[in-house]
Design an enzyme around this catalytic site. Structure first.
Site, short mmCIF file in Angstrom:
data_model
loop_
_atom_site.label_atom_id
_atom_site.label_comp_id
_atom_site.label_asym_id
_atom_site.label_seq_id
_atom_site.Cartn_x
_atom_site.Cartn_y
_atom_site.Cartn_z
CG HIS A 279 -9.91 120.70 -6.33
ND1 HIS A 279 -11.25 120.90 -6.62
CD2 HIS A 279 -9.72 119.35 -6.37
CE1 HIS A 279 -11.83 119.72 -6.84
NE2 HIS A 279 -10.92 118.77 -6.71
CD GLU A 280 -6.24 117.54 -6.36
OE1 GLU A 280 -6.37 116.53 -5.63
OE2 GLU A 280 -6.95 117.74 -7.37
CG HIS B 262 -9.62 115.96 -2.66
ND1 HIS B 262 -11.00 116.05 -2.51
CD2 HIS B 262 -9.38 116.13 -3.99
CE1 HIS B 262 -11.55 116.24 -3.69
NE2 HIS B 262 -10.60 116.31 -4.61
CD GLU C 203 -13.27 115.19 -7.06
OE1 GLU C 203 -12.74 116.31 -7.06
OE2 GLU C 203 -12.62 114.14 -6.91
#
Length: 1019
Positions: free
Chosen positions: A935-936, A939, A983
């Site tokens: 997930h990170e 980003h 997100e």
């Protein structure tokens, strides 16, 4: 070659016992203990074996009066032979101390030690003190290494060869030193100059030479590939492949693929693969020589000179040498035919000096079947495990274990199911006996596959007395209570129970009895859900409680035909009687709420699998049905409350009885209407009060109205006037006067008439106060305790009036001032403008805090770089669409208010909150934590593809605060990644990764192919 300048001697101990050497054969090689066989002679014919056997000895080869070669060792074999004229013959075997390791075998465990450390400990144990390690490369610790019954020498060689270690011996007069190294090229070279080659016949050379040289090349394995598996990194195959050197004269396609590679860390994979390949190619280039230069020693390189082929005049390293020599006694001591003089020669195998020669790897011992062990842990503990549910055990064969948490490494436990955050979990507890098997028979890969009962761990129920009981019964941690799932298969009395000793809580099904071990007395049939504590039944989509018969589940579980019919009949009756009352001046009846509830019960099961063709279901209502009746009783109080309507309908009679009071209060109207019978209101003992405190009372009858007082009086009072009327005549009492009027006769009949002066009688009229009708609502969370401050609301009154506002700090609305009680509806609402404002403020604050970082960029040296495993993990999702060299993982907050369990990735670096720090390699974490990492990394991918993650993220967090979850998403046809917020994008990519690893790539693609069709090259 016979040489008069050669001499061989041998002494035992400190030189106190010397022998004459008759013959010797010395066989020595890299990575092997040497063997020196000696035939000896002595003038002593009764040597004490104790003086020789297992004692140190030194063999010396003398040349030109100087020692040219020592061989020091320990006597392993000693034989006394025949005796001659004056001498007795003996035979003796000299070996290194290392050979003694072959005499010992063991079962034991080494934990968290590197192979050099294990070898050093092993040799120290056998008092091999003349030992030298030359280590040039890193050797990772082995978490778990077992000696499974093999000899100490086999263990030594197996571990050394796996790690690419070679050993040889260095000698002097008083000792032999074992030298072990992971690099051969840098080891010793012989002294005394080059070794000479001469093709002259044996014995014709005045100095030691090699007189035979045969060079060979052999086609061998060209490539070595290995894989292994680690449960900590299941998606990484740990494949390593290497090509051999000097392949110019053979094909390069001869690959050897081995699985498993016997390594659990990728860092050990390459050296393991390299060592195995070198072992397979150990004789790809080899020379066989013979001669009489005693300086040739395995492991010691030398330069060759004098060979007619120039490229053979190079540096070579012996890997195996066999020395032979004879030294015969004089004729006066032996027979006349005894040979005389001294001779010595050698045969050797050589490899080029630059070849990193390695021995062939030895197979690990295989454990052919499972073993028994006992789960162990710290003193005073009952359950001891790690994050993977692994346990530690004590094996019966382990003499060194102390039955504690250090007995073994963590050992995996097989469970019935093992999914991604789902499955079966039952941790073996300390003291339990378990069955340990071995993956691929490898003694270093134990796995717990089962558990067994034994004398100290008895079954839950005595056997065979209760053999019909099947159970899963646990034990309270550091307590004596239990939880249990029990199945009783007693003939004609089958039952099942789910039980907890806490509160004696249980669900019993079937033939109910008291516990079988306590006699099993019957206690009912059917089911019982009971507890000594609190209980609750919840169903979010509706609940049916019914005693309607449904044999063998012959219909749907929400079959509610009877209750729906009864409710429909009640609705029809209520509507008919209510409408009739309304038509005859009664209070109007509102049947809509009752109809809504009846429809909710009717639609209760819609949308379920047996009613899927209907609507999506009604409201979450509770339906009670009892064909023989429903009784509710309590020795205390009973409260029935409804936020809107209570409709009570009986097709026959409704009877309300109270031992003391019946109190009926209404905020508006009360209507009593008896359609066909009487309406009686009677007070048997006390007074009866009928009031209209702000309006009128009307007594109306189609026929008569009778007012009577059986014992005292009838008092009629009024503030303004009293008027009696009948047939046009009237009597009015007003203002202290009486007025009579009539269209006919006025007849007064009395026994006596008295006319006196004026008089009056006053009566106190009742006073009626106006009740308190102002109200303030308080909004609270679902827990009923926590107030909801600063929440916009809308209040809609029954008359349509709308009032808007924002709750105060206690969650209260403004005070509502009304003349009478009203029904009101309160709604909470969200507004877009505050969200936009807060989002703007959050973005501005975030920008202000990080303006320096935005202008100058993050510190490229801060934190740590991605590990090899993390890069491999990320590449499985993002491929080469990320520049991984610029990514840094930083154990620090990006902003002061970053939460302890929050991660931020606003600028291509990832910042971990306090509770998520200290992870050395995210690819070794659990699958769910790997999902957080992915997930990170999404980003990071967004940042590198031009998204201002900082400002967009600040806006998103503001919406999260005001409007709710900004992470939740729903995949919709036609939408790609760009149609979701940042997100949601992170969660989509994370979920793709999780599904791919749990269910396979095909499953992941079938779900996410549409939304990720442009990913990872773009949106």
């Amino acid at each position: 070659m016979r040489q008069r300048d050669l001499k061989f001697t041998f002494v035992v101990g400190e030189g106190k016992l010397a022998f004459d050497v008759v013959e010797f054969e010395l066989e020595e090689a890299l990575c092997e203990p040497f063997r020196l066989n000696l035939k000896l002679a002595s003038d002593k014919n009764a040597i004490d074996f104790k003086q020789v056997l297992d004692q140190p000895g030194t063999f010396t080869l003398w040349q030109d009066g100087r020692p040219a070669r020592y061989v020091h060792g320990i006597v392993s074999h000693f034989t006394q032979g025949s005796s001659g004229f004056r001498r007795t013959r003996y035979e003796l075997l000299l070996e290194p101390q290392l050979a003694r390791l072959e005499l010992c075998c063991n079962w034991r465990i080494f934990q968290e030690k590197s192979v050099p450390e294990i070898l050093q400990a092993l040799l120290k144990e056998h008092r091999v003190l003349d030992y030298e390690q030359r280590i040039y490369h890193e050797h990772l610790p082995r978490e778990y290494c077992v000696q499974a019954g093999d000899s100490d020498h086999y263990l030594h060689d197996r571990l050394a060869f796996e790690e690419g270690l070679v050993y040889y011996f260095r000698f002097d007069e008083h000792r032999h030193t074992l030298v072990c190294s992971d690099r051969l090229y840098v080891q010793e070279r012989i002294a005394g100059g080059p070794v000479l080659f001469s093709a002259q016949p044996e014995g014709d050379n005045p100095q030691p030479v090699l007189h035979s040289f045969r060079y060979s090349e052999n086609v061998r394995t060209a490539r070595q590939t290995q894989r292994d598996y680690s449960f900590k990194r299941p998606t990484y195959d740990q494949e390593h492949h290497l090509a051999g050197e000097a392949l110019e004269h053979q094909g390069s396609s001869y690959e050897r693929y081995d699985y498993p590679g016997r390594y659990k860390r990728s860092g050990a994979g390459r050296p393991f693969t390299e060592s195995r390949l070198r072992g397979h190619r150990r004789d790809a280039r080899v020379a066989s020589v013979s001669g009489d230069d005693p300086r040739l020693i395995p492991g010691h390189a030398f330069a060759l000179e004098g060979h007619p082929r120039a490229d053979f005049n190079a540096w070579w390293r012996p890997v195996r040498v066999v020395h032979r020599g004879t030294q015969y006694a004089g004729q006066e001591e032996e027979s006349a035919d005894a040979p005389l003089g001294v001779s010595y020669d050698l045969r050797a195998e050589l490899v080029p000096e630059d070849v990193e020669w390695r021995p062939a790897p030895l197979p690990r011992p295989r454990i052919d079947g499972p073993q028994i062990a006992t789960v162990v842990g710290p003193a005073g503990e009952e359950i001891h495990c790690d994050e993977w549910g692994r346990v530690k055990v004590q094996f019966p064969w382990d003499r060194e274990g102390r039955h504690d948490e250090f007995s073994t490494c963590w050992i995996r436990v097989a469970q019935n199911w093992a999914g991604a955050d789902w499955g079966h979990m039952a941790i073996p507890r300390i003291g339990q006996e378990v069955i340990v098997d071995y993956l691929d028979g490898d003694c270093d890969q134990p796995i717990v596959t089962g558990r067994t009962y034994r004398a100290t761990n008895r079954p839950p129920y005595a056997l065979p007395d209760h053999k019909i009981l099947s159970t899963i019964k646990s034990k309270e941690y550091k307590g004596s209570r239990a939880n249990e799932l029990r199945i009783d298969d007693t003939t004609a009395q089958i039952s099942a129970a789910l039980m907890s000793d806490h509160g004696a809580s249980a669900l019993h099904l079937g033939y109910l009895t008291h516990p079988r071990p306590e006699g099993g007395k019957p206690r009912g049939e059917g089911f019982e859900l009971r507890t000594d504590e609190h209980g609750a039944v919840r169903a979010a989509k509706g609940l049916l409680l019914s005693t309607e018969e449904q044999l063998r589940a012959g219909a749907g579980h929400l079959d509610r035909g009877v209750v729906v019919q009864v409710l429909e009949a009640a609705l029809e009756l209520a509507r008919e009687l209510g409408d009739y009352a309304g038509e005859h001046q009664g209070v109007g009846h509102d049947a809509a709420p009752q109809q809504t509830l009846q429809e909710a019960v009717r639609d209760l099961g819609h949308g379920a699998n047996d009613e899927s063709g209907k609507s999506n279901g009604g409201k979450p209502a509770i339906a009670l049905s009892g064909p023989a009746g429903i009784a509710a009783a309590t020795p205390a109080s009973l409260t029935l409350a409804a936020g809107e309507h209570v409709d009570s309908v009986a097709r026959q009679n409704q009877q309300v009885t109270a031992g003391q009071k019946v109190v009926i209060n209404a905020g508006s109207d009360i209507g009593l209407f008896a359609q066909g019978g009487e309406l009686r209101q009677i007070t048997h003992q006390g007074p009866m009060l009928l009031q209209a405190q702000k309006n009128d009372i009307r007594l109306e009858a189609k026929q008569s109205v009778e007012v009577s007082a059986s014992q005292q009086h009838v008092l009629v009072t009024a503030k303004e006037h009293i008027t009696l009327m009948c047939g046009g005549a009237y009597l009015t009492l007003k203002g202290g006067n009486i007025e009579l009027g009539m269209p006919g006769n006025f007849v007064v009949k009395a026994a006596k008439h008295s006319h006196v002066g004026a008089a009056s009688l006053e009566a106190e009229l009742p006073q009626f106060e106006v009740g308190e009708t102002q109200r303030r609502f308080v909004l609270k969370q679902l827990d009923g305790q926590t107030a909801m401050p600063n929440v916009p609301y809308t209040i809609t009154m029954a008359n349509g009036e709308v009032i808007e506002g924002v709750t105060d700090a206690e969650g209260a609305t403004q005070l509502l001032q009304k003349d009478a009680m009203n029904i009101a509806k309160v709604d909470m609402k969200h507004t877009k403008s505050p969200a936009s404002a807060v989002a703007g403020i959050a973005a501005a604050v975030g920008a202000a805090v990080a303006v320096g970082k935005l202008l100058g960029g993050p510190d490229a040296e801060a934190g740590r770089a991605l590990s090899e495993g993390e890069i491999s993990l990320a590449k499985g999702v993002f491929g080469d669409s990320i520049d991984y060299s610029t990514v840094r993982l930083r154990d620090e907050d990006y902003v002061p208010w970053q939460g302890k369990d929050y991660v931020m990735a606003p600028n291509g670096h990832i910042y971990f909150g306090e509770e998520l720090r200290g992870v050395a390699d995210w690819s070794l974490e659990s699958l769910q934590r790997q999902g957080l990492f992915i997930h990170e990394m999404t980003h990071v991918w967004q940042h590198q593809h031009g998204v201002n993650v900082l400002l967009v993220g600040a806006y998103q967090q503001a919406r999260q605060f005001l409007l709710g979850d900004q992470y939740a998403y729903r995949l919709e046809p036609g939408k790609t990644l760009k149609d979701y917020n940042i997100e949601q994008q992170g969660d989509i990519v994370r979920d793709y990764f999780l599904e791919k690893n749990e269910f396979g790539e095909a499953s992941a693609n079938s779900r996410f192919a549409g939304v990720l069709k442009n990913f990872p090259t773009g949106y």
